[in-house]
Design a protein around this motif. Structure first.
Motif, PDB file in Angstrom:
ATOM      1  N   PRO A 329       0.846  -1.199   0.000  1.00 23.47           N
ATOM      2  CA  PRO A 329       0.000   0.000   0.000  1.00 23.47           C
ATOM      3  C   PRO A 329       0.879   1.246   0.000  1.00 23.47           C
ATOM      4  O   PRO A 329       2.026   1.213   0.458  1.00 23.47           O
ATOM      5  N   LEU A 330       0.354   2.334  -0.510  1.00 25.06           N
ATOM      6  CA  LEU A 330       1.135   3.561  -0.639  1.00 25.06           C
ATOM      7  C   LEU A 330       1.659   4.044   0.707  1.00 25.06           C
ATOM      8  O   LEU A 330       2.784   4.575   0.790  1.00 25.06           O
ATOM      9  N   ARG A 331       0.898   3.845   1.783  1.00 23.45           N
ATOM     10  CA  ARG A 331       1.326   4.328   3.105  1.00 23.45           C
ATOM     11  C   ARG A 331       2.585   3.630   3.604  1.00 23.45           C
ATOM     12  O   ARG A 331       3.214   4.091   4.548  1.00 23.45           O
ATOM     13  N   GLN A 332       2.960   2.509   2.974  1.00 27.36           N
ATOM     14  CA  GLN A 332       4.172   1.792   3.364  1.00 27.36           C
ATOM     15  C   GLN A 332       5.346   2.065   2.430  1.00 27.36           C
ATOM     16  O   GLN A 332       6.395   1.433   2.546  1.00 27.36           O
ATOM     17  N   ARG A 333       5.174   3.030   1.512  1.00 24.87           N
ATOM     18  CA  ARG A 333       6.215   3.273   0.513  1.00 24.87           C
ATOM     19  C   ARG A 333       7.042   4.525   0.785  1.00 24.87           C
ATOM     20  O   ARG A 333       7.824   4.958  -0.061  1.00 24.87           O
ATOM     21  N   GLY A 334       6.890   5.094   1.982  1.00 20.46           N
ATOM     22  CA  GLY A 334       7.758   6.184   2.412  1.00 20.46           C
ATOM     23  C   GLY A 334       7.800   7.355   1.454  1.00 20.46           C
ATOM     24  O   GLY A 334       6.768   7.938   1.097  1.00 20.46           O
ATOM     25  N   ASN A 335       9.016   7.699   1.010  1.00 22.45           N
ATOM     26  CA  ASN A 335       9.202   8.892   0.189  1.00 22.45           C
ATOM     27  C   ASN A 335       8.640   8.753  -1.227  1.00 22.45           C
ATOM     28  O   ASN A 335       8.600   9.732  -1.971  1.00 22.45           O
ATOM     29  N   ASP A 336       8.178   7.555  -1.598  1.00 22.54           N
ATOM     30  CA  ASP A 336       7.522   7.394  -2.907  1.00 22.54           C
ATOM     31  C   ASP A 336       6.307   8.313  -3.021  1.00 22.54           C
ATOM     32  O   ASP A 336       5.938   8.729  -4.129  1.00 22.54           O
ATOM     33  N   ILE A 337       5.685   8.621  -1.888  1.00 25.22           N
ATOM     34  CA  ILE A 337       4.528   9.514  -1.900  1.00 25.22           C
ATOM     35  C   ILE A 337       4.927  10.870  -2.470  1.00 25.22           C
ATOM     36  O   ILE A 337       4.219  11.451  -3.298  1.00 25.22           O
ATOM     37  N   ALA A 341       3.744  12.360  -6.016  1.00 28.07           N
ATOM     38  CA  ALA A 341       3.017  13.632  -5.991  1.00 28.07           C
ATOM     39  C   ALA A 341       3.655  14.634  -6.948  1.00 28.07           C
ATOM     40  O   ALA A 341       2.956  15.322  -7.711  1.00 28.07           O
ATOM     41  N   GLU A 342       4.983  14.721  -6.942  1.00 28.19           N
ATOM     42  CA  GLU A 342       5.683  15.644  -7.844  1.00 28.19           C
ATOM     43  C   GLU A 342       5.500  15.223  -9.299  1.00 28.19           C
ATOM     44  O   GLU A 342       5.356  16.067 -10.190  1.00 28.19           O
ATOM     45  N   HIS A 343       5.501  13.918  -9.539  1.00 26.32           N
ATOM     46  CA  HIS A 343       5.280  13.396 -10.901  1.00 26.32           C
ATOM     47  C   HIS A 343       3.898  13.778 -11.410  1.00 26.32           C
ATOM     48  O   HIS A 343       3.748  14.303 -12.528  1.00 26.32           O
ATOM     49  N   PHE A 344       2.858  13.545 -10.587  1.00 31.01           N
ATOM     50  CA  PHE A 344       1.500  13.877 -11.002  1.00 31.01           C
ATOM     51  C   PHE A 344       1.318  15.387 -11.154  1.00 31.01           C
ATOM     52  O   PHE A 344       0.562  15.844 -12.022  1.00 31.01           O
ATOM     53  N   GLN A 380      -3.216  10.383  -6.986  1.00 30.22           N
ATOM     54  CA  GLN A 380      -3.277  10.993  -8.319  1.00 30.22           C
ATOM     55  C   GLN A 380      -4.448  11.967  -8.423  1.00 30.22           C
ATOM     56  O   GLN A 380      -4.295  13.096  -8.894  1.00 30.22           O
ATOM     57  N   HIS A 381      -5.625  11.540  -7.976  1.00 26.04           N
ATOM     58  CA  HIS A 381      -6.799  12.401  -8.054  1.00 26.04           C
ATOM     59  C   HIS A 381      -6.678  13.595  -7.114  1.00 26.04           C
ATOM     60  O   HIS A 381      -7.130  14.696  -7.437  1.00 26.04           O
ATOM     61  N   ALA A 382      -6.052  13.390  -5.943  1.00 24.55           N
ATOM     62  CA  ALA A 382      -5.878  14.492  -4.994  1.00 24.55           C
ATOM     63  C   ALA A 382      -4.964  15.564  -5.581  1.00 24.55           C
ATOM     64  O   ALA A 382      -5.234  16.764  -5.458  1.00 24.55           O
ATOM     65  N   VAL A 383      -3.879  15.150  -6.224  1.00 25.22           N
ATOM     66  CA  VAL A 383      -2.955  16.109  -6.835  1.00 25.22           C
ATOM     67  C   VAL A 383      -3.620  16.818  -8.006  1.00 25.22           C
ATOM     68  O   VAL A 383      -3.464  18.033  -8.188  1.00 25.22           O
ATOM     69  N   GLU A 384      -4.389  16.072  -8.808  1.00 28.62           N
ATOM     70  CA  GLU A 384      -5.084  16.702  -9.935  1.00 28.62           C
ATOM     71  C   GLU A 384      -6.027  17.800  -9.445  1.00 28.62           C
ATOM     72  O   GLU A 384      -6.044  18.908  -9.989  1.00 28.62           O
ATOM     73  N   ARG A 385      -6.810  17.494  -8.398  1.00 25.78           N
ATOM     74  CA  ARG A 385      -7.721  18.509  -7.849  1.00 25.78           C
ATOM     75  C   ARG A 385      -6.951  19.717  -7.343  1.00 25.78           C
ATOM     76  O   ARG A 385      -7.356  20.866  -7.563  1.00 25.78           O
ATOM     77  N   ALA A 442     -18.291  10.216  -8.759  1.00 24.18           N
ATOM     78  CA  ALA A 442     -18.290   9.866  -7.339  1.00 24.18           C
ATOM     79  C   ALA A 442     -17.120   8.947  -7.006  1.00 24.18           C
ATOM     80  O   ALA A 442     -16.419   9.150  -6.005  1.00 24.18           O
ATOM     81  N   ALA A 443     -16.900   7.928  -7.847  1.00 24.67           N
ATOM     82  CA  ALA A 443     -15.781   6.995  -7.613  1.00 24.67           C
ATOM     83  C   ALA A 443     -14.454   7.728  -7.668  1.00 24.67           C
ATOM     84  O   ALA A 443     -13.541   7.465  -6.866  1.00 24.67           O
ATOM     85  N   ARG A 444     -14.331   8.686  -8.612  1.00 22.10           N
ATOM     86  CA  ARG A 444     -13.080   9.441  -8.727  1.00 22.10           C
ATOM     87  C   ARG A 444     -12.812  10.239  -7.450  1.00 22.10           C
ATOM     88  O   ARG A 444     -11.700  10.259  -6.942  1.00 22.10           O
ATOM     89  N   GLU A 445     -13.834  10.889  -6.912  1.00 21.88           N
ATOM     90  CA  GLU A 445     -13.629  11.684  -5.694  1.00 21.88           C
ATOM     91  C   GLU A 445     -13.316  10.790  -4.503  1.00 21.88           C
ATOM     92  O   GLU A 445     -12.509  11.146  -3.641  1.00 21.88           O
ATOM     93  N   LEU A 446     -13.945   9.625  -4.456  1.00 19.31           N
ATOM     94  CA  LEU A 446     -13.710   8.703  -3.346  1.00 19.31           C
ATOM     95  C   LEU A 446     -12.383   7.974  -3.462  1.00 19.31           C
ATOM     96  O   LEU A 446     -11.938   7.318  -2.514  1.00 19.31           O
ATOM     97  N   GLY A 447     -11.731   8.065  -4.645  1.00 19.94           N
ATOM     98  CA  GLY A 447     -10.432   7.419  -4.830  1.00 19.94           C
ATOM     99  C   GLY A 447     -10.510   5.924  -5.004  1.00 19.94           C
ATOM    100  O   GLY A 447      -9.579   5.192  -4.665  1.00 19.94           O
ATOM    101  N   ILE A 448     -11.643   5.423  -5.538  1.00 24.28           N
ATOM    102  CA  ILE A 448     -11.809   3.990  -5.784  1.00 24.28           C
ATOM    103  C   ILE A 448     -12.317   3.793  -7.205  1.00 24.28           C
ATOM    104  O   ILE A 448     -12.700   4.743  -7.874  1.00 24.28           O
ATOM    105  N   THR A 449     -12.339   2.534  -7.664  1.00 24.10           N
ATOM    106  CA  THR A 449     -12.820   2.244  -9.008  1.00 24.10           C
ATOM    107  C   THR A 449     -14.345   2.213  -9.024  1.00 24.10           C
ATOM    108  O   THR A 449     -15.000   2.069  -7.986  1.00 24.10           O
ATOM    109  N   ARG A 450     -14.923   2.342 -10.229  1.00 25.99           N
ATOM    110  CA  ARG A 450     -16.385   2.230 -10.374  1.00 25.99           C
ATOM    111  C   ARG A 450     -16.866   0.872  -9.853  1.00 25.99           C
ATOM    112  O   ARG A 450     -17.885   0.778  -9.168  1.00 25.99           O
TER     113      ARG A 450
END
Length: 462
Positions: A329-337, A341-344, A380-385, A442-450
């Motif tokens: 999960p992303l929360r276990q990837r440290g500085n990858d976040i 984020a900079e990439h997006f 990805q969606h959070a950075v886009e917003r 709605a799925a995009r805002e919630l950060g999950i798939t349809r």
């Protein structure tokens, strides 16, 4: 992502299709050319060269054969044997689409399409176009990306991360991709399981063959066999014509079965039989058909726990997981976040014609402390917003307002779990109401798939 240098030609006599694809691709590529009259195709190609051509299978033209797409595909390939062509076809014309692959097409897209699938297919086709150009001595425009997987076909540009766990994932991909070993990818929603599946296909010996993705979680019980194995006309009430299943479409290439943990025990048995025998039988027939596939499966379900509870067949697990890849999960990837984020931020700044924003240190701390239950997709969606809404060139903590289902995971009692379910249900209802019932938004805002959102709707009886 598709390159900003890409030039795309779309040929379809349906102006609605032309407009929809143009609107989808315009922010992603350098140029999109549309043409509704296939008779003008060769004159267009005589004046310009395109990285990818999207070609409809059928037209209301003077040719009127019902298979006009094959005629124009042949014309394109005669003019340029290295042309990269994606065929656009209706859902019931899968058999024609498979034939088009044999006659030179690179891939095909079924109507109606999902935008993410459309973009992924075109991105793969563009990479193949660049590989062909490189082999022919053309100059290839390289793009910077913090990615390390390489071979003679270039760099896989979407697998981003510098953490130790992601380095281990890359090493495993490099080892197993060239083999035909069955792969099981495990990980939470949004961790990039399909991205890994496409990387495995891209660096396999089957890279020039079809990559066929099936979302098993979206299939109803009645559609399961027809979708995977195909059917003969008259096999059941709605079977109005013969139909090729996904196993046959993928034969020679890679079959990706997503959400395999969601299928019922009877369907698990039928899938196991097909995998063991390397044969399928269309509904309504008794004739077995040999298939040659490389199988990749994925799930976010606790599949081994399900096996101990007799909810998933152990023999099917053994069949699909010759090699297992666990995505963290992303929360276990440290500085990858931060890296992601900079990439997006760069991608969406370019997409929306804005200056590339910087991140305040406090913002980066907030991003690293957040639990990211939607993982990379949610980031990805959070950075886009944030890029769209920000009024400054520096992103501050208040530019990121999260919709969060739950707090950081920790042991909880039954009462707490019930409160959490109620919170999830209320959040889903609020977001759906906000978007006036639009499930995609709605799925995009919630950060999950349809698909995941539909499962939650069913779970909460909404």
């Amino acid at each position: 992502m598709i390159s900003k240098n890409a030039k795309i030609l779309i040929v379809d006599d349906d102006t609605d299709v032309l407009l929809a694809v143009k609107m989808l691709l315009k922010p992603e590529v350098k140029e999109v050319v549309t043409e509704k009259n296939p008779e003008k195709l060769m004159s267009i190609l005589a004046k310009d060269k395109f990285d990818v051509i999207l070609l409809d299978m059928n037209y209301k033209s003077a040719l009127n054969t019902g298979n006009e797409g094959f005629f124009w595909l042949k014309k394109i390939m005669e003019k340029d044997k290295d042309a990269v062509v994606i065929m656009i076809t209706a859902y019931g014309d899968v058999e024609l689409a498979v034939r088009s692959l044999k006659e030179g097409a690179t891939d095909f897209i079924l109507k109606p399409w999902r935008n993410d699938k459309m973009l992924a297919t075109i991105a793969d086709a563009y990479q193949k176009s660049q590989s062909k150009s490189k082999k022919n001595g053309s100059v290839e425009v390289k793009e910077s990306s913090p990615v390390t997987i390489k071979d003679n076909s270039g760099t896989f540009m979407d697998l981003i991360g510098e953490s130790e766990v992601m380095m281990d994932v890359r090493k495993k991909i490099e080892k197993v991709a060239p083999t035909d070993a069955n792969i099981l990818i495990l990980g939470e929603n949004g961790t990039g399981k399909e991205l890994i599946a496409r990387a495995l296909h891209k660096f396999s010996l089957r890279a020039d063959k079809p990559f066929v993705s099936v979302d098993l979680g979206a299939l109803t019980d009645t559609l399961f066999e027809s979708e995977l194995f195909g059917h003969k006309k008259g096999a059941y009430t709605d079977a109005k014509e013969d139909r090729v299943g996904r196993f046959e479409v993928a034969s020679g290439g890679t079959l990706f079965l997503d959400e395999i943990g969601n299928i019922s025990m009877p369907h698990q048995a039928k899938l196991l039989t097909a995998l063991q025998n390397r044969q399928i039988t269309r509904l309504g027939t008794n004739r077995p058909i040999d298939v040659d596939i490389r199988l990749i499966c994925a799930t976010n379900m606790p599949i081994y726990e399900m096996a101990t509870q007799n909810k998933f067949r152990k023999d099917l697990i053994y069949r699909v997981n010759t090699v297992e890849i666990m995505l963290p999960p992303l929360r276990q990837r440290g500085n990858d976040i931060v890296v992601l984020a900079e990439h997006f931020a760069k991608i969406y700044a370019q997409k929306y014609n804005k200056a590339v924003p910087q991140f305040e240190e406090a913002t980066l701390r907030k991003l690293k402390q957040y639990s990211w239950h939607g993982n990379v997709r949610e980031l990805q969606h959070a950075v886009e917003r944030a890029v769209i809404m920000a009024e400054r060139s520096v992103l501050r903590p208040d530019d990121f307002n999260f919709t969060q289902f739950e707090a950081t995971p920790e042991p909880m009692g039954q009462a707490e779990a019930m409160r959490l379910d109620e919170m999830e249900k209320n959040t889903i209802m609020r977001v759906i109401e906000k978007h006036q019932g639009n499930i995609t938004k709605a799925a995009r805002e919630l950060g999950i798939t349809r698909t995941a959102l539909y499962r939650r709707l069913e779970k909460h009886d909404i």
